[in-house]
Design a protein around this motif. Sequence first.
Motif, PDB file in Angstrom:
ATOM      1  N   SER A  21       0.815  -1.209   0.082  1.00 25.48           N
ATOM      2  CA  SER A  21       0.122  -0.040   0.076  1.00 25.48           C
ATOM      3  C   SER A  21       0.921   1.344   0.018  1.00 25.48           C
ATOM      4  CB  SER A  21      -1.016  -0.108   1.142  1.00 25.48           C
ATOM      5  OG  SER A  21      -0.115   0.075   2.392  1.00 25.48           O
ATOM      6  N   SER A  23       0.837   3.724   1.881  1.00 26.82           N
ATOM      7  CA  SER A  23       1.195   3.910   3.280  1.00 26.82           C
ATOM      8  C   SER A  23       2.367   3.195   3.839  1.00 26.82           C
ATOM      9  CB  SER A  23      -0.003   4.043   4.390  1.00 26.82           C
ATOM     10  OG  SER A  23      -0.604   2.774   4.385  1.00 26.82           O
ATOM     11  N   GLU A  24       2.439   1.946   3.496  1.00 28.96           N
ATOM     12  CA  GLU A  24       3.367   1.054   3.893  1.00 28.96           C
ATOM     13  C   GLU A  24       4.759   1.199   2.985  1.00 28.96           C
ATOM     14  OE1 GLU A  24       5.180  -1.685   6.024  1.00 28.96           O
ATOM     15  OE2 GLU A  24       3.002  -1.321   6.132  1.00 28.96           O
ATOM     16  N   PHE A  26       5.661   4.399   2.005  1.00 30.58           N
ATOM     17  CA  PHE A  26       6.106   5.635   2.473  1.00 30.58           C
ATOM     18  C   PHE A  26       6.844   5.460   3.928  1.00 30.58           C
ATOM     19  CE2 PHE A  26       5.504   8.955   5.820  1.00 30.58           C
ATOM     20  CZ  PHE A  26       6.207   9.932   5.253  1.00 30.58           C
ATOM     21  N   LYS A  27       6.063   4.384   4.927  1.00 33.90           N
ATOM     22  CA  LYS A  27       6.723   4.235   6.061  1.00 33.90           C
ATOM     23  C   LYS A  27       8.019   3.537   5.847  1.00 33.90           C
ATOM     24  CE  LYS A  27       2.523   3.021   8.150  1.00 33.90           C
ATOM     25  NZ  LYS A  27       1.685   1.746   8.750  1.00 33.90           N
ATOM     26  N   TYR A  30      10.538   6.109   5.010  1.00 36.23           N
ATOM     27  CA  TYR A  30      10.982   6.991   5.778  1.00 36.23           C
ATOM     28  C   TYR A  30      11.845   6.415   6.975  1.00 36.23           C
ATOM     29  CZ  TYR A  30       9.905  10.079   9.723  1.00 36.23           C
ATOM     30  OH  TYR A  30      10.046  10.971  10.736  1.00 36.23           O
ATOM     31  N   ASN A 140      -2.418  15.457   0.885  1.00 39.69           N
ATOM     32  CA  ASN A 140      -1.155  14.596   0.895  1.00 39.69           C
ATOM     33  C   ASN A 140      -0.217  14.763   1.976  1.00 39.69           C
ATOM     34  OD1 ASN A 140      -1.958  13.024  -1.325  1.00 39.69           O
ATOM     35  ND2 ASN A 140      -1.254  14.844  -2.501  1.00 39.69           N
ATOM     36  N   LYS A 143      -1.821  13.443   5.361  1.00 42.00           N
ATOM     37  CA  LYS A 143      -1.553  11.834   5.596  1.00 42.00           C
ATOM     38  C   LYS A 143      -0.107  11.555   5.776  1.00 42.00           C
ATOM     39  CE  LYS A 143      -2.936   7.906   5.069  1.00 42.00           C
ATOM     40  NZ  LYS A 143      -3.809   7.152   5.796  1.00 42.00           N
ATOM     41  N   CYS A 144       0.930  12.148   4.890  1.00 42.13           N
ATOM     42  CA  CYS A 144       2.321  12.077   5.191  1.00 42.13           C
ATOM     43  C   CYS A 144       2.668  12.343   6.653  1.00 42.13           C
ATOM     44  CB  CYS A 144       3.461  12.745   4.525  1.00 42.13           C
ATOM     45  SG  CYS A 144       3.015  12.008   2.675  1.00 42.13           S
ATOM     46  N   GLU A 146       0.649  12.127   9.276  1.00 43.17           N
ATOM     47  CA  GLU A 146       0.113  11.328   9.974  1.00 43.17           C
ATOM     48  C   GLU A 146       0.793   9.722  10.072  1.00 43.17           C
ATOM     49  OE1 GLU A 146      -3.728  10.681   8.430  1.00 43.17           O
ATOM     50  OE2 GLU A 146      -5.038  12.065   9.678  1.00 43.17           O
ATOM     51  N   LEU A 147       1.395   9.509   8.788  1.00 43.38           N
ATOM     52  CA  LEU A 147       2.247   8.338   8.834  1.00 43.38           C
ATOM     53  C   LEU A 147       3.560   8.415   9.315  1.00 43.38           C
ATOM     54  CD1 LEU A 147       1.479   7.489   5.007  1.00 43.38           C
ATOM     55  CD2 LEU A 147       0.797   6.383   6.990  1.00 43.38           C
ATOM     56  N   GLN A 148       4.056   9.678   9.328  1.00 39.38           N
ATOM     57  CA  GLN A 148       5.514  10.145  10.192  1.00 39.38           C
ATOM     58  C   GLN A 148       5.186   9.977  11.684  1.00 39.38           C
ATOM     59  OE1 GLN A 148       6.340  14.283  10.417  1.00 39.38           O
ATOM     60  NE2 GLN A 148       8.584  13.620  10.409  1.00 39.38           N
TER      61      GLN A 148
END
Length: 160
Positions: A21, A23-24, A26-27, A30, A140, A143-144, A146-148
């Motif tokens: 995904s 988000s995965e 991105f994580k 990161y 965006n 969302k980033c 939040e993922l951070q």
Amino acid sequence: MERQIINKKKRVFSVEPTKLSPSEVFKRKYTSHLVPALKKLNMDKNSSPINQLTVKHEVDMALALSAQEFAWSRFLLKKLSSSNNPTTTTSSSFSGTRILGRCCEEDEDGEIEEKLSELQKLLPGGEEMNVEDMLNEIGNYIKCLELQTIALKSIVQDTT
């Protein structure tokens, strides 16, 4: 003599790569940027003390490097890269939004303009974008962030 049949489990690999995904992805990006930077800071702590602004600089840099497909990220990366001293990379100031009374349509338009102006200040590079682009980028960016937050919480939990 009885023959025993041994069932060996064979590992089967898919021909197609596993799709992660966004988000995965991105994580993973990161943490792959942040963890080595923090380890380097920890190794260099003998030569110079680690302060909060240095860590913030590395956290912001990891965020910018992990989401380079967005305009806000490229702006943040340019800002962070242009300053050699992490103490100069402070966020734009936020004075807070005030709630205005709604008397007529003009006041509502003024309130909307004021809130859009505040959003532009919060988004890296937002003041250089038109309203439509800024509104596309802000989602965006949130969302980033939040993922951070999720990734940072995970790192903290793993180290404690």
